[in-house]
Enzyme design. Structure first.
Site, short mmCIF file in Angstrom:
data_model
loop_
_atom_site.label_atom_id
_atom_site.label_comp_id
_atom_site.label_asym_id
_atom_site.label_seq_id
_atom_site.Cartn_x
_atom_site.Cartn_y
_atom_site.Cartn_z
N SER A 254 -43.13 -34.72 -7.74
CA SER A 254 -41.88 -35.47 -7.60
C SER A 254 -41.22 -35.06 -6.29
O SER A 254 -41.72 -34.19 -5.57
CB SER A 254 -40.94 -35.16 -8.77
N LYS A 255 -40.08 -35.64 -6.03
CA LYS A 255 -39.36 -35.37 -4.79
C LYS A 255 -39.06 -33.89 -4.59
O LYS A 255 -38.90 -33.43 -3.48
CB LYS A 255 -38.04 -36.15 -4.77
N ARG A 256 -38.97 -33.16 -5.70
CA ARG A 256 -38.70 -31.72 -5.57
C ARG A 256 -39.80 -31.01 -4.79
O ARG A 256 -39.57 -29.97 -4.18
CB ARG A 256 -38.60 -31.07 -6.97
N HIS A 257 -41.00 -31.56 -4.84
CA HIS A 257 -42.11 -30.91 -4.15
C HIS A 257 -42.21 -31.31 -2.68
O HIS A 257 -42.82 -30.60 -1.89
CB HIS A 257 -43.43 -31.26 -4.85
#
Ligand code: GLU
Ligand code: ZN
Length: 493
Positions: A254-257
């Site tokens: 996800s965007k967190r990565h």
């Protein structure tokens, strides 16, 4: 049997790495089997639909060079391939199920359903979901609702007894008790729009899909889909749910990565062949060791048996590595064309580039290519040619193991060796030897001499190889910057 597979995205967001991997697997499987790859746009969710997402779908597949045999734009015998253009058909099939008693009209209001939900929550009832209030309405009751002008939804009758099993090529048999399947889901909304389940099953059947390859998150929908196929009396296609794509921490990517939208990778300067190669390897391998595949090779050698069962990690560093390899493998001309927009964006050159600028880029590309991970790296790597912003922080000139005093001397004497050598046309290796000897004399590492010279010339501690940089700048400019570097270092604080 001719293989027919499809990629069926919902245009509710940008194409992301996981989605594109699904598209690639379907595409490569079709090609390797001499089958057909179909693109179908599942745009039944009109609230989350966006034109931008649809544009992004087309432009991303186009950029990757993935062509569909049937689908929007190109058409085909099972069209239209955009679900919103097929709405009448879904209603007909839903009504057929109602006539056969396999589905029914439900007139419940949103308020009533909310009340049911609340009561279930309060009583901690094991039974969750729709209470089948309308499952057995009499004709009179229905007529009464109709008189009141209430528009019904159509719900699919899920059996309360028994089990449903479907076979997955990767996961084997997956069985679920029917009573655990969400009770009587809506298949047609009151406005006549189908829900995902109905449209998906009808289209896979009518489009002759033989294998359904999709993300593992759709496994829970499998039993319901199988019940729908059975209700229509249709054959169930083969399922192959793909392992999840996750980040290094084991969570779904996800965007967190980092970036997940293919468009962002493209903007940063990843090459399509690197994306295709690496993304395909996230969850698939041919023989456990071959790493490099062109699209054409994958079109021949892709196999379902190479798909891994366990979740696959998307490693950004590994993609960078692949991209660097592909950049170096590309021709200088192609890289020159590809980096030009980045240099224009940075304001380094004109748009369109002048002849002089084109010539400069042509000289720039060979050394820059060696150091790039992504095309946009061309900007920091070549900035010193277009912008002259000297490093004022003296510590940047000082290499590990050296100090300011020695650095002044290294730069001052090193510059003389370098300039004299270059002006008299000495070999690069000979000049380097002399600079190394100077380091020895000063009792510092070789980099203690090279670092201040490099920082003075390229205004940065990370840059192109020294002699390439000098070649690009010219001798006079090199000399000017070396002298300026020295004056920065010598300036009294
Ligand atoms: N429209 C669904 C999605 O966006 C398709 C799922 C499937 O392939 O059946 O994932
Ligand atoms: Zn109802």
């Amino acid at each position: 049997m001719d293989v027919r597979v499809r990629y069926a995205p919902s245009p509710t967001g940008l194409q992301h790495i996981g989605g594109i991997r699904t598209a690639l697997y379907n595409y490569f499987f079709a090609r390797s089997q001499g089958g057909s790859f179909i693109l179908r746009v599942e745009d039944t969710d009109r609230e989350r639909y966006s034109d931008e997402s649809l544009e992004d779908l087309y432009s991303t597949l186009d950029w990757l060079g993935i062509r569909w045999d049937e689908g929007p734009v190109v058409g085909g015998p099972c069209g239209p391939y955009i679900q919103s253009e097929r709405f009448d058909l879904y209603r007909e099939y839903a009504e057929q199920l109602v006539r056969e008693g396999k589905a029914y009209y439900c007139y419940c209001s949103a308020e009533r359903l909310e009340e049911v939900r609340k009561q279930q929550a309060e009583s901690k009832s094991e039974y969750q979901g729709y209470d089948r209030h309308c499952a057995h309405l009499t004709d009179e009751e229905r007529a009464e609702y109709e008189r009141q002008g209430i528009k019904p939804v159509i719900r699919f009758r899920v059996p309360t007894e028994g089990k449903t099993t479907f076979h997955d090529i990767l996961m084997g048999d997956i069985t679920r008790r029917n009573r655990d399947i969400s009770p009587d889901p809506i298949i047609l909304k009151s406005d006549g729009f189908p829900t995902y389940h109905l449209a998906n099953v009808i289209d896979d059947h009518l489009m002759g899909i033989t294998h359904i390859m999709r993300a593992q998150e759709w496994i829970p929908s499998g039993p319901l889909h199988v019940l729908l196929y059975q209700a229509f009396g249709w054959d169930v296609p083969q399922y192959c749910h793909l392992p999840m794509v996750m980040g290094k921490d084991g969570q779904k990517l996800s965007k967190r990565h980092g970036s997940t939208a293919v468009r962002d990778f493209r903007a940063k300067g990843y090459l399509p062949e690197a994306i295709i190669n690496y993304v395909t390897l996230v969850g698939w391998s041919l023989d456990g060791s071959t790493e490099f595949f062109t699209r054409e090779e994958l079109e021949k050698c892709f196999t379902l048996s190479g798909i891994h069962k366990s979740p696959a990690v998307f490693d950004y560093k590994k993609l960078d590595w692949f991209n660097g390899q592909y950049i170096r493998a590309a021709s200088d001309e192609r890289i020159a064309d590809l980096v030009t927009p980045y240099l224009q964006e940075a304001g380094f050159i004109h748009d369109p580039a002048t002849e002089d600028e084109k010539a400069l880029i042509a000289r720039l590309v060979p050394p820059v290519k060696e150091r790039m991970k992504v095309l946009s790296d061309a900007v920091p790597l070549s900035a010193f040619i277009f912008r002259d912003e000297p490093v004022m922080d003296r510590s940047v000139y000082v290499a590990k193991g050296s100090d300011e005093e020695k650095t002044v001397e290294a730069l001052s004497r090193g510059s003389e060796i370098l300039l004299a050598g270059l002006r008299s046309g000495r070999e690069q290796a000979a000049i380097e030897e002399d600079l190394a000897a100077l380091a020895g004399e000063l009792g510092i590492k070789v980099n203690g001499v090279f670092q201040p010279i490099r920082v003075a010339i390229t205004n940065s501690a990370v840059s192109l190889p020294l002699f390439d940089s000098i070649g690009l700048l010219g001798l006079d400019e090199t000399e000017r910057r070396l002298r300026r570097g020295l004056s920065i270092l010598e300036e009294k604080q």
